[in-house]
Design a protein around this motif. Structure first.
Motif, PDB file in Angstrom:
ATOM      1  N   PHE A 216       0.800  -1.221   0.000  1.00 26.12           N
ATOM      2  CA  PHE A 216       0.000   0.000   0.000  1.00 26.12           C
ATOM      3  C   PHE A 216       0.838   1.278   0.000  1.00 26.12           C
ATOM      4  O   PHE A 216       0.283   2.375  -0.117  1.00 26.12           O
ATOM      5  N   GLY A 217       2.163   1.152   0.137  1.00 25.03           N
ATOM      6  CA  GLY A 217       3.037   2.309   0.094  1.00 25.03           C
ATOM      7  C   GLY A 217       3.227   2.957   1.459  1.00 25.03           C
ATOM      8  O   GLY A 217       2.591   2.564   2.454  1.00 25.03           O
ATOM      9  N   HIS A 218       4.101   3.960   1.530  1.00 26.03           N
ATOM     10  CA  HIS A 218       4.275   4.715   2.766  1.00 26.03           C
ATOM     11  C   HIS A 218       4.723   6.134   2.442  1.00 26.03           C
ATOM     12  O   HIS A 218       5.248   6.412   1.364  1.00 26.03           O
ATOM     13  N   GLU A 219       4.500   7.017   3.394  1.00 26.10           N
ATOM     14  CA  GLU A 219       4.909   8.410   3.270  1.00 26.10           C
ATOM     15  C   GLU A 219       6.303   8.591   3.868  1.00 26.10           C
ATOM     16  O   GLU A 219       6.746   7.802   4.703  1.00 26.10           O
ATOM     17  N   ARG A 220       6.964   9.620   3.443  1.00 17.57           N
ATOM     18  CA  ARG A 220       8.281   9.928   4.000  1.00 17.57           C
ATOM     19  C   ARG A 220       8.171  10.168   5.510  1.00 17.57           C
ATOM     20  O   ARG A 220       7.290  10.882   5.971  1.00 17.57           O
ATOM     21  N   GLY A 221       9.057   9.516   6.267  1.00 20.33           N
ATOM     22  CA  GLY A 221       9.059   9.679   7.710  1.00 20.33           C
ATOM     23  C   GLY A 221       8.024   8.846   8.435  1.00 20.33           C
ATOM     24  O   GLY A 221       7.852   8.996   9.645  1.00 20.33           O
ATOM     25  N   ALA A 222       7.333   7.955   7.734  1.00 24.61           N
ATOM     26  CA  ALA A 222       6.280   7.150   8.370  1.00 24.61           C
ATOM     27  C   ALA A 222       6.852   6.211   9.420  1.00 24.61           C
ATOM     28  O   ALA A 222       6.178   5.876  10.392  1.00 24.61           O
ATOM     29  N   PHE A 223       8.093   5.781   9.242  1.00 29.09           N
ATOM     30  CA  PHE A 223       8.751   4.912  10.213  1.00 29.09           C
ATOM     31  C   PHE A 223      10.251   5.067  10.037  1.00 29.09           C
ATOM     32  O   PHE A 223      10.716   5.695   9.074  1.00 29.09           O
ATOM     33  N   GLY A 225      13.725   4.798   8.862  1.00 30.93           N
ATOM     34  CA  GLY A 225      14.263   4.314   7.587  1.00 30.93           C
ATOM     35  C   GLY A 225      13.440   4.716   6.383  1.00 30.93           C
ATOM     36  O   GLY A 225      13.848   4.481   5.247  1.00 30.93           O
ATOM     37  N   ALA A 226      12.264   5.326   6.598  1.00 28.35           N
ATOM     38  CA  ALA A 226      11.414   5.770   5.477  1.00 28.35           C
ATOM     39  C   ALA A 226      11.875   7.156   5.032  1.00 28.35           C
ATOM     40  O   ALA A 226      11.258   8.174   5.341  1.00 28.35           O
ATOM     41  N   PHE A 227      12.989   7.191   4.304  1.00 23.84           N
ATOM     42  CA  PHE A 227      13.592   8.468   3.911  1.00 23.84           C
ATOM     43  C   PHE A 227      12.866   9.109   2.730  1.00 23.84           C
ATOM     44  O   PHE A 227      12.972  10.313   2.499  1.00 23.84           O
ATOM     45  N   ASP A 228      12.135   8.296   1.950  1.00 26.85           N
ATOM     46  CA  ASP A 228      11.412   8.812   0.787  1.00 26.85           C
ATOM     47  C   ASP A 228      10.015   8.220   0.748  1.00 26.85           C
ATOM     48  O   ASP A 228       9.736   7.170   1.347  1.00 26.85           O
ATOM     49  N   ARG A 229       9.156   8.872   0.018  1.00 24.85           N
ATOM     50  CA  ARG A 229       7.803   8.348  -0.211  1.00 24.85           C
ATOM     51  C   ARG A 229       7.886   7.125  -1.122  1.00 24.85           C
ATOM     52  O   ARG A 229       8.647   7.097  -2.087  1.00 24.85           O
TER      53      ARG A 229
END
Length: 474
Positions: A216-223, A225-229
């Motif tokens: 489903f994807g993730h937004e930047r900063g969601a967790f 290590g999530a450096f990019d969308r």
């Protein structure tokens, strides 16, 4: 899950990051890793240590690589050698195997694929064959190009062909290797979405903590290590089809989100404030019986019924042994079109041996056995001698002996079974229905030709279809 005993893998690779990755994957399954940066160091290690398999990374078909494999083969004739490369070329697979490689893997390698290949190479996997090198041969088949005349198989294809024209979800069940992905590709190709993307996801190959982000994807900063969308697979498939292979492996949290997609057409990326609408047709597949998983509490009942609006069960190859000769010739013809391969025949004796084998790995295992035999064959036709592993397993297998006995006791004629398992003849009506289904499949649904070959008029044929409850797509 750790194995009962630690096995040792020799990795030949000069990249520290890749060595750490492979070591981490192997450690989770009980493998101990030893590494060498080049062939000379690898040969020195082999002289001093006992290893269970060799993995050569970044291999390409040049004389030095072939010489290294040949030397390892001379010193350790039975040692499995696996090749890992970033180049998905059948020609490289052929050259690697002729040099003595046991299997061929393409980067980026999924952990489950690597572990499955290692298990198979060291005799820990069922089916007795390595993951098929021939899976690198990509070719989408339409329904009328899928080989098989066995009534149960044709009936399953008929249901799938009807479902292709609708948007409803489709659930494909069947053992590993029966061709669930082939059927899913045919459904997509026959659907109104054929010009849009088919996104294939192996749910069992995604780590549990990354499933929601991957789908489903993730937004930047969601967790951390999530450096990019990140755009998820469902959004990538918008307007097209998504094929969720091994859907039974999804964790419960992901099952809840998948249910929401099926109910509302909305996805919510991890960290997103609002949902997004997607138009995606879902095809799911599993090698389990999902109703049993529901009863065991491993799969949501409401999700099962959403996925199984239309359900297709693909029979295992051992239940359609009469299809094996035509299937073998079809697969050999496909192989002959690949770089480095040539056209080969197959003898009746070889076909008889293949028909008598139980094929626990189903069509995938047959495809791999034919690929292996074709690569190494020196003659113009495959003989039983070109299938030493199949011959060995058949000789030592009670299951194989039982399969051959069953083939003798219950003869078939081009996919039409004449006897019940009890030994009594089947009814004339049942045999007639099977013959009509066989003719429809053989002549690709051309009803005028079917009627002509059966020696009856079209009106008589359609009357019989109604009386016997046969769909013309069967």
């Amino acid at each position: 899950m750790p194995r009962e005993a630690t096995r040792t893998l020799l990795l030949i690779d000069d990249e520290p990051a890749q060595r750490r990755l492979v070591a981490a994957i192997g450690a989770r399954a009980g493998w101990r890793m030893v590494t060498a940066a080049d062939g000379e160091a690898a040969l020195a290690l082999l002289a001093d240590q006992v290893v269970d398999a060799v993995l050569i990374d970044q291999w390409s078909p040049h004389p030095d690589g072939a010489a290294l494999i040949a030397q390892i083969r001379r010193e350790r004739p039975t040692l499995p050698i696996l090749m890992l490369t970033a180049l998905p070329s059948v020609a490289i697979a052929v050259d690697a195997m002729r040099a003595g490689a046991s299997d061929f893997l393409v980067k980026p390698i999924a952990p489950d694929k690597l572990l499955a290949a290692l298990d198979a190479a060291t005799g820990k996997a069922s089916g007795g064959e390595l993951r098929p090198l021939s899976e690198k041969i990509g070719q989408v088949l339409a329904f009328d190009e899928i080989v098989g005349s066995e009534p149960g198989f044709r009936a399953a294809l008929a249901i799938a062909a009807k479902a292709a024209r609708a948007r409803v979800p489709l659930l494909i069940e069947g053992e590993s290797g029966v061709g669930k992905e082939v059927v899913a590709q045919a459904v997509h190709a026959a659907s109104p979405r054929a010009k849009r993307r088919l996104v294939i996801v192996n749910c069992g190959a995604i780590p549990a903590n990354l499933v929601e982000s991957e789908l489903f994807g993730h937004e930047r900063g969601a967790f951390t290590g999530a450096f990019d969308r990140h755009i998820g697979r469902f959004q990538n498939a918008d307007g097209g089809t998504i094929f969720l292979d091994e859907v039974g492996e999804l964790p419960f949290d992901a099952q809840v989100k998948l249910l929401r997609v099926l109910q509302s057409g909305e996805i919510q990326p991890v960290g997103a404030r609002s949902p997004r609408h997607v138009d995606v047709r879902v095809i799911a597949a599993t090698n389990r019986t999902l109703l049993d998983e529901v009863a065991a509490g491993n799969f949501r009942e409401d999700l099962y019924y959403r996925l199984a609006v239309v359900q297709v069960t693909i029979p295992p190859l051992r239940q359609r042994a009469a299809d094996i000769p035509a299937l073998a010739r079809h697969l050999l013809a496909r192989l002959a079109r690949q770089p480095g391969m040539r056209g080969l025949g197959i003898t009746d004796a070889a076909l008889a041996m293949l028909v008598g084998f139980p094929w626990p790995g189903n069509v995938r295992q047959l495809q791999n056995a034919l690929f292996r035999a074709a690569v190494l064959c020196d003659g113009d036709a495959l003989t039983p001698d070109d299938f030493p592993q199949i011959a060995h397993e058949s000789a030592g297998s009670t299951v194989g002996g039982n399969a051959r006995a069953a083939a003798t006791a219950y003869p078939v004629a081009g996919g039409v079974t004449l006897f019940e398992p009890t030994g009594h003849l089947r009814s004339l009506e049942a045999i007639e229905a099977d013959i009509i289904r066989l003719a429809i499949g053989h002549y690709r649904g051309r009803m005028t030709e079917v009627a002509r070959r059966l020696g009856i008029g079209r009106s008589t044929l359609y009357r019989k279809l109604g009386e016997l409850g046969i769909d013309s797509a069967a």
